[in-house]
Write an enzyme that holds these catalytic residues in place. Structure first.
Site, PDB file in Angstrom:
ATOM      1  N   HIS A  62       0.802  -1.402   0.102  1.00 36.08           N
ATOM      2  CA  HIS A  62       0.086   0.071   0.021  1.00 36.08           C
ATOM      3  C   HIS A  62       1.035   1.284  -0.125  1.00 36.08           C
ATOM      4  O   HIS A  62       1.849   1.305   0.681  1.00 36.08           O
ATOM      5  CB  HIS A  62      -0.863   0.076   1.246  1.00 36.08           C
ATOM      6  CG  HIS A  62      -1.827  -0.973   1.328  1.00 36.08           C
ATOM      7  ND1 HIS A  62      -2.236  -1.756   2.541  1.00 36.08           N
ATOM      8  CD2 HIS A  62      -2.533  -1.817   0.509  1.00 36.08           C
ATOM      9  CE1 HIS A  62      -2.787  -2.712   2.394  1.00 36.08           C
ATOM     10  NE2 HIS A  62      -3.109  -3.096   1.187  1.00 36.08           N
ATOM     11  N   LYS A  72       6.181   6.210   7.293  1.00 37.34           N
ATOM     12  CA  LYS A  72       5.580   5.390   8.562  1.00 37.34           C
ATOM     13  C   LYS A  72       6.755   4.903   9.339  1.00 37.34           C
ATOM     14  O   LYS A  72       8.001   4.580   8.947  1.00 37.34           O
ATOM     15  CB  LYS A  72       4.976   4.198   7.937  1.00 37.34           C
ATOM     16  CG  LYS A  72       3.927   4.318   7.072  1.00 37.34           C
ATOM     17  CD  LYS A  72       3.281   2.937   6.454  1.00 37.34           C
ATOM     18  CE  LYS A  72       2.048   3.319   5.575  1.00 37.34           C
ATOM     19  NZ  LYS A  72       1.676   1.937   5.173  1.00 37.34           N
ATOM     20  N   TYR A 132       1.626   0.752  13.867  1.00 35.89           N
ATOM     21  CA  TYR A 132       2.454   1.902  12.976  1.00 35.89           C
ATOM     22  C   TYR A 132       1.778   3.286  13.189  1.00 35.89           C
ATOM     23  O   TYR A 132       0.859   3.361  13.311  1.00 35.89           O
ATOM     24  CB  TYR A 132       2.566   1.430  11.663  1.00 35.89           C
ATOM     25  CG  TYR A 132       1.329   1.186  10.566  1.00 35.89           C
ATOM     26  CD1 TYR A 132       0.917   2.325   9.828  1.00 35.89           C
ATOM     27  CD2 TYR A 132       0.425   0.131  10.911  1.00 35.89           C
ATOM     28  CE1 TYR A 132      -0.206   2.255   8.900  1.00 35.89           C
ATOM     29  CE2 TYR A 132      -0.844   0.249   9.891  1.00 35.89           C
ATOM     30  CZ  TYR A 132      -0.812   1.169   9.153  1.00 35.89           C
ATOM     31  OH  TYR A 132      -1.961   1.153   8.415  1.00 35.89           O
ATOM     32  N   ASP A 170      -6.714  -6.120  -2.024  1.00 37.27           N
ATOM     33  CA  ASP A 170      -5.335  -6.244  -2.198  1.00 37.27           C
ATOM     34  C   ASP A 170      -5.250  -7.051  -3.640  1.00 37.27           C
ATOM     35  O   ASP A 170      -4.112  -7.115  -4.297  1.00 37.27           O
ATOM     36  CB  ASP A 170      -4.620  -6.743  -1.015  1.00 37.27           C
ATOM     37  CG  ASP A 170      -4.225  -5.870   0.041  1.00 37.27           C
ATOM     38  OD1 ASP A 170      -4.816  -4.547  -0.244  1.00 37.27           O
ATOM     39  OD2 ASP A 170      -3.931  -6.218   0.886  1.00 37.27           O
TER      40      ASP A 170
END
Length: 185
Positions: A62, A72, A132, A170
């Site tokens: 992603h 991130k 995250y 996905d």
């Protein structure tokens, strides 16, 4: 805290200093000031996310398109994962190459992923919790991704391809070629 830059510019593996005794352990999982001093990168995280998944669940690859691209900081709270990133920054010496690292709750490693990378992970243990932080909020209209099995990347996900569990989203992601030109180095 040990901060190691990978061969991918701006991508860092972080190993915190852990203090353990008979009571358990303590570690500073992140210090913005120490990170900026060591890397020159100012990280201002605005959203924290957490997921729990079973073995074989693959989430990714992603990314968010500009102007909502995200940096991130990722880590594992329980279990073991394989974390994978793909450099999408045109002009980068590692453009369209991938980096992977096995991370676990036991080793406490973290990965700082700069803007301009696609990110994904697969669960290698029976279950895993993944945490995250991102420096820009989720923007669904700018959400994008690359298929996990794009043949030009040839990523070894450490599990049999037929045992992987993906979301419908996905399964429908585009190719690495579709992501070309989205970011500049």
């Amino acid at each position: 805290m040990i901060i190691e830059e990978t061969r991918f510019p701006g991508l860092f593996v972080i190993q915190p200093k852990v203090f353990e005794d008979e009571r358990g352990y303590f570690f500073e999982s992140f210090s913005a000031a120490n990170f900026e001093k060591a890397t020159g990168v100012k990280a201002d995280f605005v959203q924290h996310n957490q997921s729990k998944s079973s073995k074989g669940v693959l989430r990714g690859l992603h990314f968010q398109r500009e102007p909502y691209a995200q940096a991130k900081l990722v880590r594992v709270l329980s279990g073991t994962i394989l974390d994978v990133v793909v450099d999408l920054r045109e002009g980068s010496p590692t453009y369209q190459q991938h980096f992977s690292i096995e991370m676990s709750a036991e080793d406490k490693k973290q990965l700082f992923v700069p803007r301009g990378f696609a990110h994904g992970f697969v669960i290698l243990s029976e279950t895993a919790e993944f945490f995250y932080c991102v420096d820009r909020p989720y923007a669904p209209n700018f959400d994008d991704g690359i298929r996990f099995d794009d043949s030009s990347l040839n990523i070894d996900w450490k599990l049999d391809k037929l045992s992987l569990i993906l979301s419908e989203k996905d399964k429908g992601l585009g190719t690495l070629n579709d992501a070309a030109g989205k970011f500049k180095f």
